[in-house]
Scaffold this motif. Sequence first.
Motif, PDB file in Angstrom:
ATOM      1  N   GLY A   1     -71.380  42.480  18.214  1.00 59.77           N
ATOM      2  CA  GLY A   1     -70.427  41.855  17.387  1.00 59.77           C
ATOM      3  C   GLY A   1     -69.041  42.517  17.567  1.00 59.77           C
ATOM      4  N   ARG A   2     -68.233  42.328  16.573  1.00 60.01           N
ATOM      5  CA  ARG A   2     -66.966  42.733  16.657  1.00 60.01           C
ATOM      6  C   ARG A   2     -66.636  43.731  15.250  1.00 60.01           C
ATOM      7  NH1 ARG A   2     -64.128  40.628  20.933  1.00 60.01           N
ATOM      8  NH2 ARG A   2     -64.855  38.733  21.681  1.00 60.01           N
ATOM      9  N   GLY A   3     -65.848  44.473  15.363  1.00 63.57           N
ATOM     10  CA  GLY A   3     -65.541  45.553  14.220  1.00 63.57           C
ATOM     11  C   GLY A   3     -64.911  44.434  13.076  1.00 63.57           C
ATOM     12  N   GLY A   4     -65.422  44.574  12.057  1.00 64.75           N
ATOM     13  CA  GLY A   4     -65.036  43.620  10.854  1.00 64.75           C
ATOM     14  C   GLY A   4     -66.092  42.557  10.510  1.00 64.75           C
ATOM     15  N   GLN A   5     -67.148  42.273  11.700  1.00 67.74           N
ATOM     16  CA  GLN A   5     -67.798  41.135  11.513  1.00 67.74           C
ATOM     17  C   GLN A   5     -69.120  41.359  10.538  1.00 67.74           C
ATOM     18  OE1 GLN A   5     -68.396  39.550  15.488  1.00 67.74           O
ATOM     19  NE2 GLN A   5     -67.465  37.875  15.126  1.00 67.74           N
ATOM     20  N   GLY A   6     -69.305  42.532  10.297  1.00 75.11           N
ATOM     21  CA  GLY A   6     -70.222  43.082   9.518  1.00 75.11           C
ATOM     22  C   GLY A   6     -71.732  43.515  10.372  1.00 75.11           C
TER      23      GLY A   6
ATOM     24  N   ARG B   1     -60.877  46.588  13.860  1.00 80.05           N
ATOM     25  CA  ARG B   1     -61.426  45.286  13.602  1.00 80.05           C
ATOM     26  C   ARG B   1     -61.257  44.589  15.103  1.00 80.05           C
ATOM     27  NH1 ARG B   1     -62.191  42.870   8.835  1.00 80.05           N
ATOM     28  NH2 ARG B   1     -62.022  44.344   7.166  1.00 80.05           N
ATOM     29  N   GLY B   2     -62.092  43.747  15.354  1.00 74.87           N
ATOM     30  CA  GLY B   2     -62.169  42.893  16.727  1.00 74.87           C
ATOM     31  C   GLY B   2     -62.523  43.602  17.755  1.00 74.87           C
ATOM     32  N   ALA B   3     -62.819  44.832  17.964  1.00 69.68           N
ATOM     33  CA  ALA B   3     -63.186  45.720  18.872  1.00 69.68           C
ATOM     34  C   ALA B   3     -64.778  45.242  19.142  1.00 69.68           C
ATOM     35  CB  ALA B   3     -62.960  47.212  19.018  1.00 69.68           C
ATOM     36  N   PRO B   4     -65.598  45.382  20.231  1.00 67.08           N
ATOM     37  CA  PRO B   4     -66.695  45.022  20.334  1.00 67.08           C
ATOM     38  C   PRO B   4     -67.586  46.275  19.802  1.00 67.08           C
ATOM     39  CG  PRO B   4     -65.858  44.514  22.347  1.00 67.08           C
ATOM     40  CD  PRO B   4     -65.069  45.195  21.483  1.00 67.08           C
ATOM     41  N   VAL B   5     -68.405  45.838  18.727  1.00 66.45           N
ATOM     42  CA  VAL B   5     -69.430  47.005  18.270  1.00 66.45           C
ATOM     43  C   VAL B   5     -70.891  46.638  18.606  1.00 66.45           C
ATOM     44  CG1 VAL B   5     -70.165  48.187  16.021  1.00 66.45           C
ATOM     45  CG2 VAL B   5     -67.686  47.256  16.265  1.00 66.45           C
ATOM     46  N   THR B   6     -71.652  47.434  18.955  1.00 62.36           N
ATOM     47  CA  THR B   6     -73.225  47.227  18.961  1.00 62.36           C
ATOM     48  C   THR B   6     -73.614  48.144  18.078  1.00 62.36           C
ATOM     49  OG1 THR B   6     -72.438  47.379  21.235  1.00 62.36           O
ATOM     50  CG2 THR B   6     -74.837  47.305  20.880  1.00 62.36           C
ATOM     51  N   ALA B   7     -74.826  47.478  17.534  1.00 56.60           N
ATOM     52  CA  ALA B   7     -75.937  48.125  16.524  1.00 56.60           C
ATOM     53  C   ALA B   7     -77.179  48.001  17.016  1.00 56.60           C
ATOM     54  CB  ALA B   7     -75.443  47.552  14.971  1.00 56.60           C
ATOM     55  N   PHE B   8     -77.981  48.938  16.538  1.00 59.91           N
ATOM     56  CA  PHE B   8     -79.315  48.919  16.978  1.00 59.91           C
ATOM     57  C   PHE B   8     -80.348  48.842  15.928  1.00 59.91           C
ATOM     58  CE2 PHE B   8     -76.542  51.671  19.745  1.00 59.91           C
ATOM     59  CZ  PHE B   8     -76.615  50.727  20.985  1.00 59.91           C
ATOM     60  N   VAL B   9     -81.496  48.252  16.005  1.00 59.47           N
ATOM     61  CA  VAL B   9     -82.514  48.192  15.002  1.00 59.47           C
ATOM     62  C   VAL B   9     -83.790  48.651  15.663  1.00 59.47           C
ATOM     63  CG1 VAL B   9     -83.671  47.009  13.015  1.00 59.47           C
ATOM     64  CG2 VAL B   9     -81.348  46.361  13.760  1.00 59.47           C
TER      65      VAL B   9
ATOM     66  N   PRO C   1     -83.686  45.746  24.719  1.00 63.01           N
ATOM     67  CA  PRO C   1     -84.175  45.079  23.710  1.00 63.01           C
ATOM     68  C   PRO C   1     -85.156  43.892  23.923  1.00 63.01           C
ATOM     69  CG  PRO C   1     -82.126  44.383  24.324  1.00 63.01           C
ATOM     70  CD  PRO C   1     -82.543  45.508  25.436  1.00 63.01           C
ATOM     71  N   HIS C   2     -86.049  43.678  22.794  1.00 59.56           N
ATOM     72  CA  HIS C   2     -86.691  42.586  22.946  1.00 59.56           C
ATOM     73  C   HIS C   2     -86.091  41.389  22.269  1.00 59.56           C
ATOM     74  CE1 HIS C   2     -89.836  45.898  21.897  1.00 59.56           C
ATOM     75  NE2 HIS C   2     -90.549  45.175  23.028  1.00 59.56           N
ATOM     76  N   TYR C   3     -85.134  41.765  21.357  1.00 58.32           N
ATOM     77  CA  TYR C   3     -84.166  40.639  20.945  1.00 58.32           C
ATOM     78  C   TYR C   3     -82.784  41.200  20.830  1.00 58.32           C
ATOM     79  CZ  TYR C   3     -88.535  38.967  18.965  1.00 58.32           C
ATOM     80  OH  TYR C   3     -89.649  38.675  18.694  1.00 58.32           O
ATOM     81  N   LEU C   4     -81.999  40.129  21.365  1.00 56.31           N
ATOM     82  CA  LEU C   4     -80.543  40.307  21.115  1.00 56.31           C
ATOM     83  C   LEU C   4     -79.995  39.173  20.019  1.00 56.31           C
ATOM     84  CD1 LEU C   4     -79.002  40.138  24.970  1.00 56.31           C
ATOM     85  CD2 LEU C   4     -79.003  42.193  23.247  1.00 56.31           C
ATOM     86  N   ILE C   5     -79.035  39.788  19.066  1.00 63.19           N
ATOM     87  CA  ILE C   5     -78.325  39.139  18.218  1.00 63.19           C
ATOM     88  C   ILE C   5     -77.207  39.011  18.364  1.00 63.19           C
ATOM     89  CG2 ILE C   5     -78.038  38.494  15.738  1.00 63.19           C
ATOM     90  CD1 ILE C   5     -80.792  39.746  15.177  1.00 63.19           C
ATOM     91  N   ILE C   6     -76.342  37.933  18.741  1.00 66.93           N
ATOM     92  CA  ILE C   6     -74.935  38.011  19.135  1.00 66.93           C
ATOM     93  C   ILE C   6     -74.036  37.397  18.134  1.00 66.93           C
ATOM     94  CG2 ILE C   6     -73.292  37.427  20.864  1.00 66.93           C
ATOM     95  CD1 ILE C   6     -75.643  37.694  22.927  1.00 66.93           C
ATOM     96  N   GLN C   7     -73.290  38.045  17.469  1.00 64.25           N
ATOM     97  CA  GLN C   7     -72.254  37.439  16.517  1.00 64.25           C
ATOM     98  C   GLN C   7     -71.274  36.468  16.645  1.00 64.25           C
ATOM     99  OE1 GLN C   7     -72.656  38.249  13.048  1.00 64.25           O
ATOM    100  NE2 GLN C   7     -73.087  40.458  13.082  1.00 64.25           N
ATOM    101  N   ASP C   8     -71.154  36.032  17.819  1.00 63.54           N
ATOM    102  CA  ASP C   8     -70.009  35.336  18.361  1.00 63.54           C
ATOM    103  C   ASP C   8     -69.963  34.961  19.876  1.00 63.54           C
ATOM    104  OD1 ASP C   8     -67.524  34.877  19.400  1.00 63.54           O
ATOM    105  OD2 ASP C   8     -66.543  36.528  18.494  1.00 63.54           O
ATOM    106  N   ASP C   9     -70.292  33.585  20.185  1.00 66.96           N
ATOM    107  CA  ASP C   9     -70.437  33.274  21.288  1.00 66.96           C
ATOM    108  C   ASP C   9     -69.369  33.630  22.539  1.00 66.96           C
ATOM    109  OD1 ASP C   9     -68.328  31.036  21.710  1.00 66.96           O
ATOM    110  OD2 ASP C   9     -69.857  29.782  20.425  1.00 66.96           O
TER     111      ASP C   9
END
Lengths: 193, 389
Positions: free
Chosen positions: A8-13, A43-51, A67-75
Amino acid sequence: MIEIRIHGRGGQGNVVAANLLAMVAFEAGYYGQAFPNFGAERRGAPVTAFVRIAKNPIKRRSQVQYPHYLIIQDDALLHVTGVTDGLLEQGKILINSKKEIAQLFHSSTAITHSASVPATHLAQQYLGKPLPNTALLSAFLTLTQLFSIDTLIHVLQHKFTGTILENNTQLIHQAAKMVQSGQWQEHHHAESS
Amino acid sequence: MQKVLEGSQAIAEAVALCRPQVIAAYPITPQTHIVENLSRLVANAQLKCEFVSVESEFSAASVILGAAMAGSRSYTASASQGILLMAEVLYNIAGMRVPLVLTCANRAISAPLSIWNDQQDSMAVRDAGWIQLYCANNQEAVDTTIQAYRIAEACELPVMVCVDGFTLTHTLEMIDIPEARQVDAFLPDFQFSRQLDVQHPHSAGTLLSPDYYSEARHAHHQALLNAQQVILESDTAWEKIVGRSAGKLVSIVGNPDADIAIIALGSVLGTLEEAQEIYTHLPSRLIKLRCFRPFPTATICAAIENAKHVIVLERALSLGSGGILGTEVRSILHTLDNPPIIHNFAIGLGGRDIPVEIYPQLIEACKDTHPPYFQIFDVDLQKLPEEDR
């Protein structure tokens, strides 16, 4: 063990999304681990989070490379180098987008292994704010059937009350309707670890 | 009680359970969430404590020095440049033998600027006279924080609890937060012999002539060496209450008789532990070093005895010399009959990820019977111009 990477991007949660997913795992009796990888803190800078989700305690602390799954916050992030790196062969991609998957990818393999949900659009409608997390997670849980969306709602009940909770509950139910339930169900690894 | 918490939040809850009366802190990544959570607990009246927002880390350390001398259990946390800015006061705190607890959310040192994890910051102040305990995971961070107060107050020495920045501080996971009654039963009320008392006035940290300076240093050094016993006793006492150890001085995972031993500090231990379970055909003894100061010489000697190879991994280095931990491990080898070959590597500097797949590469490195004195394991020389390689 199931490994998920969220872009995602910084600020998107992004970090909140990862944390929520780990909390859902915990609520369902599994072990969960969530952590971010910040670039520049703005804000706006690419951020990665892992689960990570597993039946047993999770000891490793390395980043999720495969990863088994990627979740992408913004196409638009699909065009950022490295976003889909390391995705396992049978891995799946969930994208927050108003576009159909066929509009986002050209290869037929990518199309088969991906799904999109207009999470931001739905959040605007139900919450009045562009906060795609709960809709996106609802779609993810519905596609994978990893845990029920009721478990996600339970987790939110620990954090919110009143209108916020009600609106999110409605949003979760609506987002679940917009993807095919169990489409990715065969892609399970939590039991095997 | 089992909770899903971010490491920083869990550490803040552990600090609050110790009922500190004064907290002074200046925010710095990746320590910020710890003090933010504490400040929230104070603001919500869940923790009765004076929270002093200071203008720099130098002041944070100075405020808690004074507060503890005046009789208040006190706390601060910092990282990286913050630890360096505190350095002068850190030596004073230790030299005055003030029992304090500081969390170092380990982060690389500038320049080049890096907000990410390594352990160069706490290593830079390793000789300040503090006890230094390194946590392998967030449960250990919680348990060690609570133990740190008991150790500090029993030994009259400050304790630095070292927790890898981001890797631990920003990781959300299941953590058992002990009950207040368990901590109250474990931790006596704050008191120490050098506390300022108007009825019995004395001064601390005064000018000391050459006639006595050496003796003060000797006493401080001895106190640190003797602290090993207190650290062990505190861990045992805590284990009796909560049913788990926070890692003694040193603990061993894997095959304790394996030819290859790996010794390391901090969160990389979890990754290596899982690697041992995956690569079962590559056995090793993983020596989890929790107590770096005092340096548990005898315990480490016993742990590496009869090993043919010892891989020393560290997330810091002494520029112009080599490994820090590696040099200390080498310094005790003369006491062994068959000293092992030392493979000393820095790894994971400035936040570089340490994947599970590093384990077979480390074991493979042991095939080298004449290894270099020290090397940065994951360095990519191709990124450097020829003359810098």
